[in-house]
Scaffold this active site. Structure first.
Site, short mmCIF file in Angstrom:
data_model
loop_
_atom_site.label_atom_id
_atom_site.label_comp_id
_atom_site.label_asym_id
_atom_site.label_seq_id
_atom_site.Cartn_x
_atom_site.Cartn_y
_atom_site.Cartn_z
N ASP A 177 -48.44 -35.71 1.86
CA ASP A 177 -48.31 -35.22 0.53
C ASP A 177 -47.57 -36.96 0.90
O ASP A 177 -47.51 -37.80 1.64
CB ASP A 177 -46.84 -34.87 0.63
N LYS A 222 -47.34 -33.67 -7.77
CA LYS A 222 -46.44 -33.35 -6.81
C LYS A 222 -45.40 -34.12 -7.49
O LYS A 222 -44.78 -35.21 -7.45
CB LYS A 222 -45.98 -33.27 -5.65
N LYS A 281 -46.41 -29.61 -7.43
CA LYS A 281 -45.59 -28.96 -6.24
C LYS A 281 -44.78 -29.91 -6.72
O LYS A 281 -44.55 -31.13 -6.91
CB LYS A 281 -45.51 -29.20 -5.16
#
Lengths: 304, 319
Positions: free
Chosen positions: B135, B219, B255
């Site tokens: 991430d 995300k 996400k």
């Protein structure tokens, strides 16, 4: 000349220090003694009770960790605020079917009851707790601690006094309360007014939640809700008492079901197991606090 | 980098549309299926300075068995555990070959304000320790200053590191997925969110959109900035993914992270994904929730669906 329109109050639930309507949108019509509909109060649902329990759970740590002295002060403050709303509370009881003189007396006794438990807040631990003599070098003592989230099922009559008499001991000990008032025969309007009084009494939001609804529906949810730790109920039917006890067995909730006589009229016979709500000596004792505390015993090494 | 078309977002319509997903009524079996699907999409996350190996092990145990249903049967695992780079090895060992992925925040999380070489090394080490998913955070400062080429190149570079995972050695997996954190709470406007989404998607696809499912995600947030994931912001990003799919045929994962705490919220997000992107995205390969508290509420609601009774706080592990 224009005629003034009356501005009527919407009676709502009291959850987490706020006044929401029931999420279900349902209401129950409340009629006065002559059968005229005087108000529509909220008909609380399973989800309203769920929300109230979440709010109580969230408010519990702050309230139970507050000093007993502060809890006593806040209970006294609640009594002070009730005193200022005596007229409105009595009027609400009259609308709900009471006679004016009896209503006034019920409000006064309710206020006095709060004052009594305000006094008990920093004293009951000395009465219920104790030092224990043990055979060993230990200082051994037992102290009461609040049980947790307590559900109160208030009696239909006396609607206000019964509600206050059940909530006050639980609050006094540091529990968070979810109280249920029957809107089909009880005193839901007085309960709603009481919520407004308590909302302005320094009582942290969520410590006391008030729902108006039907007892049959809500006792079933209370019985099954695992996050309720104790139930104080009065004036419930034999069926409702059984539902509460059976449901409570699953996660070992404490249940105290009180019977009661219908009115506080002078001269009415008090039979065994019944409560005379107007009897201060009977209703303002630390034994009312005992069902909503847990006893913790501590072994402390001593030098002796 | 191509010059991107200037897409502006109608904030009022976006918010109204996002709010409308909250009005769907999902009951009984559909609700239960939704709850279980949401559970399978959770990246169980702990990103605190006080994280310890033991806390991560406890979290991994919770990831493998998030709870039990009303009859005591264990529930299926979540998608991944998300930790800081230093704890990747611990998580890798705890999760073994269970199928639960190890995700690691890297690239100088959460600010991204470190030299590029440090951030690339950060990423490589996390992969070497066994991270299946990275991430990354974009340089919001550079993006807001208009240095979009710089942001684009950085994302492309991290993607290249992930694609070349096999050459890193150690416990590096064959395929490493990259999730690009836009940190929408710092981007100020929906227009910026849309631009950053388009930019990230283009950078993820620049070396070809092939590879296994879900190699590229966008995300919302780090969880360290308020507001974190909101429904309008997520919808804005989903629309960017949809437009990319309609023009190029490539799928990008999504996400939302931070602030999704209740099962009800999770169901609303699933409705939004279904109605914006369709059923193909309703899979942990393409949609994830970055959350920690959400799992407890999902377990609570799954039990509630089973037996009709609300659970107590002591019915769950606290990890």
């Amino acid at each position: 000349m224009t005629t003034r329109l009356e501005v009527n109050k919407t009676y709502k639930l009291f959850i987490d220090g706020k006044f929401p309507r029931s999420e279900s949108g349902r209401t129950i019509a409340v009629a006065d003694a002559r059968g005229r509909v005087v108000a529509h109060v909220c008909h609380a649902s399973r989800k309203d009770l769920r929300d109230a329990v979440s709010a109580a759970r969230k408010a519990l740590p702050g309230w139970r960790n507050a000093t007993a002295y502060l809890r006593g002060q806040i209970l006294y403050r609640m009594a002070e605020m009730m005193e200022g709303k005596r007229g409105e509370l009595a009027a609400a009881l009259v609308v709900g079917g009471g006679r004016p003189a009896a209503a006034r007396r019920e409000v006064e006794v309710s206020i006095d009851r709060l004052v009594a438990y305000a006094g008990w807040a920093d004293k009951f631990a000395q009465v219920l707790g104790c030092n224990n003599a043990v055979a060993g070098p230990y200082y051994n003592f037992t102290v009461p601690e609040p049980t947790g989230v307590v559900a109160v099922v208030a009696p239909d009559a006396p609607g206000l006094l019964g509600l206050v008499s059940l909530c006050a001991p639980a609050l006094c000990a540091g529990n968070a309360v979810v109280a249920v008032v029957g809107a089909d025969g009880g005193q839901p309007i007085a309960a709603a007014v009481l919520a407004e009084v308590f909302a302005t009494s320094d009582l942290p939001g969520g410590v006391l939640n008030l729902l108006t609804g039907t007892r049959d529906e809500l006792t079933t949810v209370i019985a099954g809700h695992r996050d309720i730790d104790a139930v104080l109920a009065a004036g419930v039917s034999a069926d409702q008492a059984r539902v509460l006890r059976e449901g409570a067995a699953e996660n070992v909730k404490r249940v105290r079901v009180l019977d009661h006589k219908a009115t506080g009229n002078k001269g009415a016979k008090v039979t065994r197991g019944e409560v005379d709500w107007f009897d201060a000596a009977a209703c303002e004792s630390p034994w009312w606090i005992e069902p909503v505390v847990e006893m913790k015993t501590i072994w402390h090494p001593s030098a002796a | 980098m191509k010059s991107l078309p200037a897409r502006t977002v109608d904030a009022v319509m976006l918010e109204q549309r996002a709010a409308s997903f909250r009005t769907r009524s999902i009951k009984t079996t559909a609700k239960l299926a939704g709850l279980r699907l949401a559970m399978s999409m959770v990246d169980l996350t702990t990103l605190e300075g006080k994280d310890s190996p033991e806390k991560v092990r406890a979290l991994c145990r919770k990831a493998l068995t998030p709870g039990v249903d009303h009859k005591g049967r264990p529930l299926a695992p979540v998608a991944a555990v998300c930790v800081y780079p230093t704890l990747v090895a611990v998580a890798r060992e705890a999760l073994g070959d269970s199928g639960v992925k190890v995700a690691s925040v890297a690239t100088g999380f959460p600010s991204g304000q470190y030299p590029l070489a440090v951030r690339i090394e950060d990423t490589r080490r996390a992969i070497r320790d066994g991270a299946d998913e990275i991430d990354m955070v974009i340089s919001r400062g550079a993006f807001l200053a208009g240095k979009r080429d710089l942001v684009f190149e950085e994302i492309r570079e991290f993607k290249a590191v992930c694609n070349a995972s096999a050459s890193i050695g150690g416990d590096a997996p064959a395929h490493v997925h990259l999730k690009v954190i836009l940190e929408t709470g710092e981007l100020e406007t929906y227009d910026n969110v849309r631009r950053a989404s388009d930019l990230a998607i283009e950078a993820l696809l620049v070396d070809g959109g092939d590879g296994p499912a879900g190699t590229g995600f966008i995300k919302t947030s780090t969880g360290k900035v308020t507001p974190a994931a909101t429904m309008p912001v997520t919808l804005c990003m989903l629309e960017a993914i949809r437009d990319c799919f309609l023009t190029t045929g490539h799928m990008i994962g999504m996400k939302p992270a931070g602030g999704i705490r209740t099962a009800k919220d999770a169901l609303h997000y699933l409705v939004m994904v279904k109605e914006t992107l369709g059923d193909r995205w309703l899979s942990p390969d393409w949609f994830r929730f970055g959350a920690s508290a959400l799992v407890d509420d999902l377990v609570r609601q799954i039990r509630k669906q089973g037996c009709g009774k609300y659970s107590a706080r002591y019915d769950y592990a606290e990890a």
